[in-house]
Design a protein around this motif. Structure first.
Motif, PDB file in Angstrom:
ATOM      1  N   TYR A 283       0.880  -1.113   0.060  1.00 18.06           N
ATOM      2  CA  TYR A 283      -0.075   0.022  -0.086  1.00 18.06           C
ATOM      3  C   TYR A 283       0.800   1.356   0.071  1.00 18.06           C
ATOM      4  N   HIS A 284       0.674   2.181  -0.849  1.00 14.76           N
ATOM      5  CA  HIS A 284       1.391   3.361  -1.044  1.00 14.76           C
ATOM      6  C   HIS A 284       0.453   4.434  -0.405  1.00 14.76           C
ATOM      7  N   GLU A 285       1.318   5.338   0.291  1.00 16.51           N
ATOM      8  CA  GLU A 285       0.860   6.606   0.998  1.00 16.51           C
ATOM      9  C   GLU A 285       0.430   7.668  -0.065  1.00 16.51           C
ATOM     10  N   ILE A 286      -0.922   7.831   0.256  1.00 16.82           N
ATOM     11  CA  ILE A 286      -1.254   9.022  -0.889  1.00 16.82           C
ATOM     12  C   ILE A 286      -1.761  10.180  -0.332  1.00 16.82           C
ATOM     13  N   GLY A 287      -1.223  11.244  -0.291  1.00 20.44           N
ATOM     14  CA  GLY A 287      -1.640  12.446   0.236  1.00 20.44           C
ATOM     15  C   GLY A 287      -1.506  12.538   1.708  1.00 20.44           C
ATOM     16  N   MET A 288      -2.697  12.652   2.486  1.00 22.62           N
ATOM     17  CA  MET A 288      -2.720  12.524   4.025  1.00 22.62           C
ATOM     18  C   MET A 288      -3.723  11.561   4.184  1.00 22.62           C
ATOM     19  N   ASP A 289      -3.374  10.409   5.144  1.00 24.48           N
ATOM     20  CA  ASP A 289      -4.104   9.580   5.793  1.00 24.48           C
ATOM     21  C   ASP A 289      -4.606   8.354   4.589  1.00 24.48           C
ATOM     22  N   HIS A 290      -4.309   8.450   3.455  1.00 23.06           N
ATOM     23  CA  HIS A 290      -4.768   7.570   2.431  1.00 23.06           C
ATOM     24  C   HIS A 290      -3.662   6.853   1.935  1.00 23.06           C
ATOM     25  N   PHE A 291      -4.098   5.494   1.367  1.00 26.22           N
ATOM     26  CA  PHE A 291      -3.213   4.383   0.980  1.00 26.22           C
ATOM     27  C   PHE A 291      -3.854   3.725   0.064  1.00 26.22           C
ATOM     28  N   ALA A 292      -3.076   3.140  -1.090  1.00 28.39           N
ATOM     29  CA  ALA A 292      -3.708   2.512  -2.136  1.00 28.39           C
ATOM     30  C   ALA A 292      -2.731   1.453  -2.752  1.00 28.39           C
ATOM     31  N   ILE A 293      -3.178   0.480  -3.481  1.00 32.55           N
ATOM     32  CA  ILE A 293      -2.213  -0.315  -4.219  1.00 32.55           C
ATOM     33  C   ILE A 293      -2.012   0.223  -5.794  1.00 32.55           C
ATOM     34  N   ASP A 294      -1.069  -0.526  -6.351  1.00 32.67           N
ATOM     35  CA  ASP A 294      -0.800   0.208  -7.565  1.00 32.67           C
ATOM     36  C   ASP A 294      -2.059   0.229  -8.614  1.00 32.67           C
ATOM     37  N   SER A 295      -2.749  -0.842  -8.428  1.00 27.34           N
ATOM     38  CA  SER A 295      -3.734  -0.802  -9.385  1.00 27.34           C
ATOM     39  C   SER A 295      -4.851   0.194  -9.439  1.00 27.34           C
ATOM     40  N   ASP A 296      -5.063   0.842  -8.347  1.00 24.08           N
ATOM     41  CA  ASP A 296      -6.126   1.848  -7.740  1.00 24.08           C
ATOM     42  C   ASP A 296      -6.070   3.106  -8.393  1.00 24.08           C
ATOM     43  N   SER A 297      -7.066   3.793  -8.773  1.00 17.15           N
ATOM     44  CA  SER A 297      -7.116   4.908  -9.379  1.00 17.15           C
ATOM     45  C   SER A 297      -6.323   6.141  -8.843  1.00 17.15           C
ATOM     46  N   LEU A 298      -6.526   5.947  -7.403  1.00 15.10           N
ATOM     47  CA  LEU A 298      -6.094   7.143  -6.492  1.00 15.10           C
ATOM     48  C   LEU A 298      -4.455   6.963  -6.444  1.00 15.10           C
ATOM     49  N   PHE A 299      -3.900   5.855  -6.710  1.00 13.22           N
ATOM     50  CA  PHE A 299      -2.537   5.628  -6.546  1.00 13.22           C
ATOM     51  C   PHE A 299      -2.034   6.395  -8.170  1.00 13.22           C
ATOM     52  N   LYS A 300      -2.762   5.882  -9.074  1.00 11.74           N
ATOM     53  CA  LYS A 300      -2.505   6.267 -10.572  1.00 11.74           C
ATOM     54  C   LYS A 300      -2.559   7.668 -10.618  1.00 11.74           C
ATOM     55  N   ALA A 301      -3.602   8.594 -10.054  1.00  9.78           N
ATOM     56  CA  ALA A 301      -3.736   9.877  -9.969  1.00  9.78           C
ATOM     57  C   ALA A 301      -2.557  10.697  -9.208  1.00  9.78           C
ATOM     58  N   SER A 302      -2.074  10.051  -8.151  1.00  8.53           N
ATOM     59  CA  SER A 302      -1.093  10.596  -7.431  1.00  8.53           C
ATOM     60  C   SER A 302       0.391  10.761  -8.094  1.00  8.53           C
ATOM     61  N   LYS A 303       0.427   9.533  -9.017  1.00  2.00           N
ATOM     62  CA  LYS A 303       1.477   9.622  -9.864  1.00  2.00           C
ATOM     63  C   LYS A 303       1.593  10.387 -10.796  1.00  2.00           C
TER      64      LYS A 303
END
Length: 451
Positions: A283-303
């Motif tokens: 699970y990758h840390e996204i912004g503040m308080d959020h985590f997502a795996i590689d395939s999730d749209s939230l992770f892709k958006a952060s990248k």
């Protein structure tokens, strides 16, 4: 993270789902006509290019969770469903009357309260009523919050059929001691059942909400909760800090003693242990308080630097316009905010008078708009840049100097970047940009602690 930094920066501070934050809205200058003007301006600018987002607040719950800070009404009487949803559709109609073309609906999020308090038929009628007056965007995303104890497979299937592909389930913690303290009893089996159902049906993003800093919570509880979570493999996680604000939330957060709640270094250790476990499990840390795996749209958006944040939290897509429907909901036109009345009877009365039921708000100044952008950049990309013409920056930079000395940020000419060590103090860094907070420091505690 050093104990001295925690002690130094653990102060009350906003979570920055908006700027200005709600306590600093200029409500006395807010006018209904100015809000409608702001709405029309934003809609004409953004509908064709981005579409709009809808947040629909469904406030009813069958029991009170004592950790919760949401606006809710506790009842087991399900006859309240239809009158409420009819009122929400009436509110939507009033907004549609102010539009000069059909709205392109990019996002819908059902929040609460407990959205799955409502019957499948009533939810279907609500969504069909919304969608028949608008156009689904090509890249639409519909999501909802599900309670593991009352979300049925039929709920999941019907909402999937209506276009929903993302669901989040409130877990909080699996410890029986913690669950009893927060009055949220839900066995692991219930969470597993709804998670597997959602994946089986075809939801592309299944999320779990966890909280650290709850009463009686220990490191062993955090480890056990994340180990159980890992076995279910949700696509994304919210790992929130418990916001203990009984002076705001009322009796709901007074069901335990202050000494029962982890604080300062003890509380932050809960987060650090949880974060390390999540990281070791993909699970990758996204912004503040959020985590997502590689395939999730939230992770892709952060990248791709496309992460967005508003009153619904983090999103992988941006819309300038977000309309909040339902009691207590907040709307955002980018140029202004407006909140609906919190009392259900007042909500019904204003709609009967054919008036959009807002009761307070804020129209942003030019300075507000610039500061809002900085805070949004920090919250989503951990960096921001500024122009030489922004004459308030020396005031902000002087406050940031100590944070740079502490290794939380790096400043180069007209650019600020949050370091890895600074990420846990993101709220504090944003506070340095919060001119309204600095110019009018609160005399009483308005916010939860930042650490």
């Amino acid at each position: 993270m050093s104990k001295s930094l925690i002690q130094k920066y653990n102060v009350p501070g906003p979570r920055y789902t908006s700027y200005p934050t709600v306590p600093y809205w200029e409500n006395e200058e807010f006018q209904y006509d100015l809000w409608i003007k702001s709405f029309k301006k934003s809609f004409s600018e953004s509908n064709a290019s981005e579409g709009i987002s809808l947040y629909i607040h469904l406030p009813f719950c069958e029991s009170l969770c004592t950790f919760c800070g949401c606006s809710k009404r506790i009842t087991k009487n399900h006859s309240v469903e239809q009158p409420y949803l009819q009122a929400v559709l009436q509110e939507w109609k009033l907004y549609c009357n102010e539009m000069d073309e059909k709205p392109i609906i990019k996002e819908i999020h059902l929040g609460g309260g407990t959205p799955t308090f409502f019957s499948i038929k009533n939810l279907e009628d609500l969504l069909n009523g919304i969608l028949k007056t608008g156009i689904k965007a090509e890249n639409f995303e519909f999501s909802f919050e599900g309670h593991p104890n009352n979300t049925t497979k039929e709920h999941l299937q019907k909402l999937y059929d209506l276009g929903f592909r993302r669901v989040s389930f409130g877990v909080q913690d699996y410890s029986e001691t913690v669950q009893k303290a927060i009055h949220r009893i839900q066995p692991f089996q219930n969470v597993a059942k709804v998670t597997y159902w959602a994946k089986e049906i075809g939801y592309t993003s299944v999320g779990h909400d966890l909280i650290f800093g709850l009463p009686f919570q220990t490191i062993e509880n955090i480890v056990d909760t994340i180990e159980k979570t890992k076995s279910l493999k949700p696509d994304r996680l919210a790992f929130y800090s418990y916001a203990h604000t009984p002076w705001i939330k009322g009796n709901g957060q007074r069901g335990y003693k202050e000494e029962d709640i982890p604080k300062d270094e003890e509380k932050r250790k809960l987060y650090e242990v949880g974060k390390a476990l999540l990281s070791s499990n993909g699970y990758h840390e996204i912004g503040m308080d959020h985590f997502a795996i590689d395939s999730d749209s939230l992770f892709k958006a952060s990248k791709e630097d496309k992460l967005h944040r508003n009153f619904m939290g983090y999103s992988h897509s941006k819309t300038q316009m977000m309309i909040g429907l339902g009691v207590s909901s907040i709307s955002d036109t980018w140029y202004g905010f407006a909140q609906n009345v919190k009392d259900l009877d007042d909500y019904y009365q204003l709609l009967e008078w054919e008036k959009i039921p807002v009761f307070k708000g804020h129209i942003l100044s030019q300075e507000d708009l610039k500061i809002r952008k900085h805070i949004l950049n920090l919250m989503c990309q951990f960096e921001t840049t500024w122009e030489h013409s922004e004459n308030y920056m020396p005031e902000i930079l002087s406050q940031l100097q100590e944070m740079e000395n502490d290794g939380l940020i790096k400043i180069e000419e007209n650019k600020l970047k949050v370091t890895k060590s600074g990420k846990p103090f993101l709220r504090n860094i944003c506070m340095a940009f919060d001119l309204r907070l600095k110019r009018n420091a609160p005399k009483t505690q308005l916010f939860s602690m930042t650490v």
